[in-house]
Design an enzyme around this catalytic site. Structure first.
Site, short mmCIF file in Angstrom:
data_model
loop_
_atom_site.label_atom_id
_atom_site.label_comp_id
_atom_site.label_asym_id
_atom_site.label_seq_id
_atom_site.Cartn_x
_atom_site.Cartn_y
_atom_site.Cartn_z
N GLY A 155 -49.28 2.80 3.40
CA GLY A 155 -48.06 2.83 3.32
C GLY A 155 -46.85 3.96 2.51
NE ARG A 156 -41.42 1.18 -0.31
CZ ARG A 156 -42.34 0.59 -0.44
NH1 ARG A 156 -42.95 -0.52 -1.20
NH2 ARG A 156 -41.08 -1.07 -0.26
CB ILE A 157 -48.85 6.28 -2.11
CG1 ILE A 157 -47.76 5.37 -3.21
CG2 ILE A 157 -49.83 7.43 -2.98
CD1 ILE A 157 -48.39 4.29 -3.97
CB THR A 233 -54.86 7.53 -6.54
OG1 THR A 233 -54.40 7.36 -5.06
CG2 THR A 233 -55.40 8.87 -6.88
CB ALA A 234 -55.61 2.77 -4.11
CD GLU A 264 -58.96 1.50 -13.99
OE1 GLU A 264 -57.43 1.38 -14.79
OE2 GLU A 264 -58.68 2.02 -12.16
CG HIS A 283 -54.77 3.77 -13.70
ND1 HIS A 283 -55.40 2.39 -13.27
CD2 HIS A 283 -53.99 3.72 -12.80
CE1 HIS A 283 -54.63 1.74 -12.40
NE2 HIS A 283 -53.54 3.16 -12.19
C1 DGY Z 1 -49.10 0.69 -10.03
O1 DGY Z 1 -47.93 0.84 -10.53
O2 DGY Z 1 -49.86 -0.45 -9.42
C2 DGY Z 1 -50.38 1.91 -10.83
O3 DGY Z 1 -51.48 1.20 -10.31
C3 DGY Z 1 -49.91 1.44 -12.30
O4 DGY Z 1 -50.69 2.39 -12.34
#
Ligand code: DGY
Length: 325
Positions: A155-157, A233-234, A264, A283
């Site tokens: 996706g974007r990220i 990082t998701a 978390e 996070h």
């Molecule tokens: C998001 O925007 O989903 C991030 O994980 C929040 O920090």
């Protein structure tokens, strides 16, 4: 009697935004992480028209029942796994989020974790501070140049990570539910198993849903090279953390970089905190001054637009908006 909409604010609002919201709405403050249904007096609940909240607010059937006049709930996050979208859509509650404004920040943490793992930067810092350097050289580490970065999710990220990886001369491959034309020239599409098997670094960029929960488990980790690193990082629950811990202990993979975990905040008693081949972050993918400001700007704009009957920029269930129109 006031004509202002009543809105719940359960997110950190900068003073200027608070003023902007207060000029048009009556704010009902709910501390972040507290349940609005428990915090808002029963007499006020049927009058609440909107809400801006963090991922820590569960927007589920119980909340929707408690706030029958809720028209919009605006997430201060791109993720929306805190929301029962199907239930909200049935109740015609518009759900908004903050896509686009945090891609760079999350990609930066992804690349940072990759460099920490391959070059052992966190251990290197401790090596110098402890004086170990005076007794000998730090062990050799691993190049990322020329290696294969696999992106689960494009996706974007994922696309920003793919672009950044090109600066490191990495070969980038990806797997998505379907091939993404926007990825052309950035990354090569491969099958899911192939992605796990061929990646030197496997980075996860898919949302959490019923389908993706624990979708990276023992089988997928077993496909990876023993020299490979996993980065997440998701969302933590996308990975079966028990299986990951087992793989890390057994040396089935070389290491993991985690910005997100199943629980978390991560309790310090977690086995993850004991493992030397893991780099942990709290996070913080989107946690920069600039990015969080852009996110809250967008979350508030979405809220006010929806209440003022203007089309919000980012909607999770646009069909609710279209039905209203
Ligand atoms: C998001 O925007 O989903 C991030 O994980 C929040 O920090």
């Amino acid at each position: 009697m006031s004509q202002k909409h009543k809105v719940i604010v359960s997110a950190p609002l900068p003073a200027d935004l608070r003023e902007k919201v207060a000029a048009r709405c009556e704010i009902i403050e709910v501390p972040v992480g507290q349940s609005p249904a428990e915090s808002v007096p029963a007499a006020l609940r049927p009058q609440v028209a909107g809400m801006v909240c963090t991922m820590r607010t569960l927007v589920d059937q119980a909340l929707l029942d408690a706030f029958p006049a809720l028209a919009v709930s605006s997430n201060f996050a791109v993720g929306f796994d805190n929301v029962d979208v199907a239930a909200a859509t049935r109740r015609k509650v518009l759900i908004c989020n903050t896509p686009g404004v945090l891609d760079g920040a999350v990609a930066d943490v992804t690349i940072g974790l990759m460099l920490c793992l391959a070059r052992n930067l966190v251990a290197g810092d401790a090596f110098v501070r402890s004086g170990a350097w005076t007794k000998g050289a730090f062990p050799l580490t691993t190049d990322i140049r020329g290696k294969t970065l696999g992106l689960l999710g494009m996706g974007r990220i994922g696309r920003v990570v793919a672009r950044a990886a090109q600066a490191f001369d990495m070969k980038v491959v990806y797997h998505n539910r379907r091939q993404d034309p926007a990825a052309q020239g950035l990354a090569t599409y491969v099958g899911r198993d192939e992605l796990f098997a061929m990646s030197d670094v496997l980075s996860i960029h898919i949302p959490l849903s019923a389908e993706t929960r624990h979708s990276v488990g023992k089988r997928e980790l077993g496909l990876m090279k023993p020299t490979a690193y996993l980065i997440n990082t998701a969302r933590g629950p996308v990975v079966d953390e028990a299986a990951l811990i087992e793989a890390l202990r057994a040396g089935a993979i070389a290491g993991a970089g985690l910005d997100v975990m199943e629980q978390e905040p991560l309790p310090p008693s977690s086995p993850l905190c004991e493992l030397p081949n893991v780099v942990l972050q709290a996070h913080v993918g989107s946690a920069t001054h600039e990015t969080r400001r852009a996110m809250i700007d967008l979350a508030v704009a979405n809220l006010l637009d929806a209440l003022d009957k203007r089309k919000p920029q980012a909607m999770v269930n646009p069909e609710v908006w279209e039905a209203r129109a």
